[in-house]
Write an enzyme that holds these catalytic residues in place. Structure first.
Site, PDB file in Angstrom:
ATOM      1  N   ALA A 184       0.826  -1.208   0.000  1.00  0.00           N
ATOM      2  CA  ALA A 184       0.000   0.000   0.000  1.00  0.00           C
ATOM      3  C   ALA A 184       0.861   1.259   0.000  1.00  0.00           C
ATOM      4  O   ALA A 184       0.531   2.247  -0.649  1.00  0.00           O
ATOM      5  CB  ALA A 184      -0.948  -0.008   1.188  1.00  0.00           C
ATOM      6  N   THR A 185       1.978   1.227   0.712  1.00  0.00           N
ATOM      7  CA  THR A 185       2.829   2.422   0.770  1.00  0.00           C
ATOM      8  C   THR A 185       3.271   2.833  -0.640  1.00  0.00           C
ATOM      9  O   THR A 185       3.176   4.008  -1.017  1.00  0.00           O
ATOM     10  CB  THR A 185       4.063   2.167   1.663  1.00  0.00           C
ATOM     11  OG1 THR A 185       3.607   1.842   2.979  1.00  0.00           O
ATOM     12  CG2 THR A 185       4.959   3.386   1.732  1.00  0.00           C
ATOM     13  N   ASN A 194      -6.908   2.964  10.528  1.00  0.00           N
ATOM     14  CA  ASN A 194      -6.209   1.813  11.100  1.00  0.00           C
ATOM     15  C   ASN A 194      -6.187   1.828  12.620  1.00  0.00           C
ATOM     16  O   ASN A 194      -6.145   0.779  13.246  1.00  0.00           O
ATOM     17  CB  ASN A 194      -4.784   1.732  10.537  1.00  0.00           C
ATOM     18  CG  ASN A 194      -4.082   3.063  10.501  1.00  0.00           C
ATOM     19  OD1 ASN A 194      -4.571   4.026   9.911  1.00  0.00           O
ATOM     20  ND2 ASN A 194      -2.951   3.158  11.145  1.00  0.00           N
ATOM     21  N   GLN A 220      -7.559  -0.788   5.065  1.00  0.00           N
ATOM     22  CA  GLN A 220      -8.170  -1.434   6.225  1.00  0.00           C
ATOM     23  C   GLN A 220      -9.570  -1.971   5.934  1.00  0.00           C
ATOM     24  O   GLN A 220     -10.082  -2.802   6.680  1.00  0.00           O
ATOM     25  CB  GLN A 220      -8.222  -0.466   7.412  1.00  0.00           C
ATOM     26  CG  GLN A 220      -6.859  -0.158   8.024  1.00  0.00           C
ATOM     27  CD  GLN A 220      -6.247  -1.351   8.757  1.00  0.00           C
ATOM     28  OE1 GLN A 220      -6.935  -2.304   9.122  1.00  0.00           O
ATOM     29  NE2 GLN A 220      -4.943  -1.303   8.976  1.00  0.00           N
ATOM     30  N   HIS A 249      -1.194  -8.010   2.847  1.00  0.00           N
ATOM     31  CA  HIS A 249      -0.880  -8.521   4.193  1.00  0.00           C
ATOM     32  C   HIS A 249      -1.819  -8.043   5.288  1.00  0.00           C
ATOM     33  O   HIS A 249      -1.693  -8.452   6.437  1.00  0.00           O
ATOM     34  CB  HIS A 249       0.584  -8.236   4.562  1.00  0.00           C
ATOM     35  CG  HIS A 249       0.879  -6.830   5.004  1.00  0.00           C
ATOM     36  ND1 HIS A 249       0.893  -6.480   6.333  1.00  0.00           N
ATOM     37  CD2 HIS A 249       1.178  -5.721   4.313  1.00  0.00           C
ATOM     38  CE1 HIS A 249       1.212  -5.188   6.426  1.00  0.00           C
ATOM     39  NE2 HIS A 249       1.386  -4.708   5.229  1.00  0.00           N
ATOM     40  N   THR A 261      10.046  -6.587 -12.483  1.00  0.00           N
ATOM     41  CA  THR A 261       9.538  -7.954 -12.594  1.00  0.00           C
ATOM     42  C   THR A 261       8.480  -8.206 -11.529  1.00  0.00           C
ATOM     43  O   THR A 261       8.679  -7.879 -10.360  1.00  0.00           O
ATOM     44  CB  THR A 261      10.701  -8.953 -12.436  1.00  0.00           C
ATOM     45  OG1 THR A 261      11.645  -8.688 -13.471  1.00  0.00           O
ATOM     46  CG2 THR A 261      10.222 -10.392 -12.527  1.00  0.00           C
ATOM     47  N   CYS A 317       6.728   4.794  19.769  1.00  0.00           N
ATOM     48  CA  CYS A 317       8.090   4.968  20.243  1.00  0.00           C
ATOM     49  C   CYS A 317       8.891   5.724  19.196  1.00  0.00           C
ATOM     50  O   CYS A 317       9.076   5.246  18.083  1.00  0.00           O
ATOM     51  CB  CYS A 317       8.737   3.606  20.444  1.00  0.00           C
ATOM     52  SG  CYS A 317       9.232   3.340  22.122  1.00  0.00           S
TER      53      CYS A 317
HETATM   54  C1  LIG Z   1      -0.740  -0.975   6.680  1.00  0.00           C
HETATM   55  C2  LIG Z   1      -1.283   0.249   6.065  1.00  0.00           C
HETATM   56  C3  LIG Z   1      -0.620   0.894   5.015  1.00  0.00           C
HETATM   57  C4  LIG Z   1       0.732   0.444   4.504  1.00  0.00           C
HETATM   58  O1  LIG Z   1       0.660  -0.774   3.828  1.00  0.00           O
HETATM   59  P1  LIG Z   1       1.980  -1.565   3.399  1.00  0.00           P
HETATM   60  O2  LIG Z   1       1.529  -2.598   2.446  1.00  0.00           O
HETATM   61  O3  LIG Z   1       2.531  -2.146   4.657  1.00  0.00           O
HETATM   62  O4  LIG Z   1       2.914  -0.591   2.769  1.00  0.00           O
HETATM   63  C5  LIG Z   1      -1.227   2.001   4.466  1.00  0.00           C
HETATM   64  N1  LIG Z   1      -2.408   2.459   4.913  1.00  0.00           N
HETATM   65  C6  LIG Z   1      -3.064   1.869   5.910  1.00  0.00           C
HETATM   66  C7  LIG Z   1      -4.370   2.422   6.356  1.00  0.00           C
HETATM   67  C8  LIG Z   1      -2.526   0.761   6.523  1.00  0.00           C
HETATM   68  O5  LIG Z   1      -3.181   0.197   7.538  1.00  0.00           O
END
Ligand SMILES: *Cc1c(COP(=O)(O)O)cnc(C)c1O
Length: 406
Positions: free
Chosen positions: A75-76, A155, A183, A205, A244, A330
């Protein structure tokens, strides 16, 4: 020796991979290991077939067409591509983006970067219950606005925004609507077309798929949206994301999407029952509150504050047996209160006294029973030891106390 109990209630951070997903992936590491871009032999064709099928499954999950799915590393990356890619592509139209203070860091930090590249970004406030004010959103749209980015479900709190209305506002003003649906996807119904979403980002994930694979949805018809590639190379993924393809990961993402569609209703019903049981039991503790509206919230999440009990300390009382997130992050130097809870207007003390419970497909009733007992015991123990709690019980107004500094 008795094995230490391990309960996982941090499914918003990541989920375990469903065994059915692992099974679907395995052949793509060994037998069908080809490069999906190899056009000259069956090794490539088999890999490509796997990717095509997964693209269909992932598209179906969110009501999109296959051609509208761009696979990424998560997602990032999808968020970076959507925001920076739209900023570059629509530079002639304008340079203004609207988002919200409670978005994921992947959105906020990308927006910060865009500001450095000459962009203008409005960060909307939220109400105490974590919802955004739609009038404020509409009022923030200007002639140079190109895009509004609002996450589907948060989240930290699980709070769901009014996506339908936001889509209508964006359509009315002719601006792009982007949503980080990470989410929500796979947990509750998401139909990007019905909601008027033009760009959506999500990841495997968080829905029982593997880490390191995600997707960007790019609307193709009415309007035909385009983003400028941020990773150049062989022109994979319709030229929008070279490199790839992670074939086993993509196949797993597809399988996770298929299972989600099958099990969504059943999982959500089971988890919301367990979540409510946990929440109601914990609300029996004095001075305990829920953060974020309960009227529009993900079925498996609750974020609660236990006044005058420090969340990190509370977690230590159960000896690492329960995997949870606290409302403190943290940083190198200190414990910072969650910026999401602070943006909602919680004081630092209430933010630091919060815990996020996020249940998942593999959470059991026994996990919930154990957690209720552990939290109750922990909160009572911490309060018994706390001079602040004692003063509070004696009716002393803590805001009026002058603390001496030695
Ligand atoms: C976990 C999360 C991301 C980041 O996803 P990744 O696949 O770990 O880069 C982005 N937005 C939300 C709301 C998330 O919970």
């Amino acid at each position: 020796m008795e094995q230490k109990r391990r309960i996982y209630l941090d499914n918003n951070a990541t989920t375990p991979v469903d065994p059915r997903v692992v099974e679907a992936m395995i052949p793509y590491f060994t037998n069908h290991f080809g490069n999906a871009a190899s056009r000259n032999h069956p090794f490539g064709w088999e890999a490509e077939e796997g990717v095509d099928y997964a693209r269909e499954q992932v598209a179906k999950l969110i009501g999109a067409e296959e051609k509208e799915i761009i696979f990424t590393s998560g997602a990032t990356e999808a968020i970076n591509l959507a925001l920076k890619g739209a900023f570059e592509m629509y530079a002639k139209k304008g340079n203004h983006i609207i988002t919200v203070k409670t978005e994921h860091k992947a959105v906020l930090d990308t927006c910060k970067h865009i500001e450095k590249m000459g962009g203008e970004v409005t960060y909307l406030d939220v109400n105490y219950d974590a919802t955004i004010n739609l009038d404020e959103l509409e009022a923030a749209i200007k002639p140079n606005t190109i895009l509004v980015s609002v996450m589907f479900a948060n989240n930290e709190t699980g709070v769901i925004q009014d996506m339908k209305r936001i889509g209508e506002i964006c359509a009315k003003h002719g601006v792009l609507f982007m949503s980080d649906i990470t989410q929500a996807a796979g947990k509750i119904p998401v139909n990007v077309k019905e909601l008027g979403i033009h760009l959506a980002t999500f990841t495997a994930h968080k829905m029982y798929g593997p880490k390191g694979v995600g997707a960007l949805f790019v609307n193709r018809i009415k309007p035909r949206v385009k983003v400028t590639a941020q990773i150049d190379g062989g022109g994979h993924e319709r030229g929008m994301r070279s490199g790839t393809l992670n074939v086993p990961g993509i196949v797993g993402f597809g399988k996770a999407a298929e299972i989600a569609m099958q099990d969504m209703e059943k999982d959500a019903a089971r988890l919301s029952k367990m979540r409510d049981r946990l929440q109601n039991a914990l609300l029996e503790l004095e001075e305990t509150t829920i953060n974020g509206t309960t009227a529009s919230r993900m079925p498996h999440v609750t974020n609660m504050s236990f006044k005058h009990v420090e969340g990190e300390g509370l977690m230590m009382t159960f000896n690492q047996e329960i995997g949870l997130s606290s409302g403190s992050a943290c940083t190198s130097a200190s414990l910072e209160p969650s910026y999401v809870l602070v943006a909602m207007g919680l004081g630092d003390d209430l933010a630091h006294s919060s815990l996020r419970f996020s249940l998942g497909r593999f959470t059991t009733d026994a996990d919930i029973d154990y957690t209720i007992e552990a939290i109750k015991k922990g909160v009572n123990h911490m309060r018994d030891l706390s001079p602040i709690w004692e003063m509070y019980k004696e009716g002393i107004d803590l805001s009026q106390v002058e603390w001496s500094e030695h």
